[in-house]
Design a protein around this motif. Structure first.
Motif, PDB file in Angstrom:
ATOM      1  N   GLN A  32      38.200  61.507  67.405  1.00  0.00           N
ATOM      2  CA  GLN A  32      38.985  61.410  68.647  1.00  0.00           C
ATOM      3  C   GLN A  32      38.265  60.519  69.659  1.00  0.00           C
ATOM      4  N   LYS A  35      38.719  56.894  68.706  1.00  0.00           N
ATOM      5  CA  LYS A  35      40.065  56.420  69.044  1.00  0.00           C
ATOM      6  C   LYS A  35      40.177  56.129  70.538  1.00  0.00           C
ATOM      7  N   ARG A  38      38.302  52.955  71.402  1.00  0.00           N
ATOM      8  CA  ARG A  38      39.068  51.777  70.998  1.00  0.00           C
ATOM      9  C   ARG A  38      40.218  51.516  71.988  1.00  0.00           C
TER      10      ARG A  38
END
Length: 188
Positions: A32, A35, A38
């Motif tokens: 998580q 992500k 990113r």
């Protein structure tokens, strides 16, 4: 030998895009975090929000069944499997209808309860509003009565002060005319 050394070495950005090293998440929290990292690299880019999963609905029952299986002898060995599959599909459809009707009944019960709570709250509010208005009216009438009594008292004071003055003058005249008694009753 130099060729072997070159093969063993990996470039500094192996596997990653744009110079980022390849990181493999070992836990869900790390996945998580990766992500989110990113996404936060380019905040102007819109984030992908997945659509809501559609609820599973069973296939509608056929309008016209062409191959009705009978209980006659001579049915093939594969017919049982067809029957079993049709039966399973029908049970799934009936379970789905039961669950949707139960959900609908729960929602209706909830909406009825919410409506009943709203009506009860409105009744309590109206009752309290009526009580407040009654108390407010009572205070206003008490205030008016107090003002009226003050006005009456002021009038009474003004009339009583003039009558008191007259009584005092009469007493003085009566004292002058009468004999001085040896004792006075009622005065201390």
């Amino acid at each position: 030998m130099a060729a072997n050394e070159h093969k063993d070495k990996k470039p500094p950005n192996a596997g990653g895009k744009g110079g980022q090293p390849l990181v493999i998440a070992k836990t869900l929290a790390e996945a998580q975090r990766l992500k989110l990292d990113r996404l936060m690299r380019n905040p102007d880019k819109p984030a992908p929000i997945p659509d809501r999963h559609k609820q599973w609905t069973p296939r509608a029952p056929p309008e016209f069944v062409r191959d009705v299986m009978g209980s006659s002898a001579g049915a093939g060995s594969g017919e049982f499997h067809v029957y079993r599959h049709l039966r399973r599909r029908e049970y799934q459809r009936q379970d789905y209808l039961d669950k949707t009707s139960a959900r609908y009944n729960k929602e209706q019960a909830y909406l009825d309860k919410v409506e009943q709570n709203r009506v009860d709250a409105e009744e309590r509010t109206a009752k309290r509003r009526k009580k407040r208005e009654k108390l407010k009216l009572k205070k206003l009438t008490a205030k008016k009565a107090k003002q009226d009594s003050k006005g009456d008292q002021e009038e009474a004071k003004s009339s009583s002060s003039s009558s008191e003055e007259e009584e005092e003058e009469e007493e003085k005249e009566a004292e002058d005319d009468a004999e001085v008694p040896s004792f006075i009753m009622g005065k201390k």
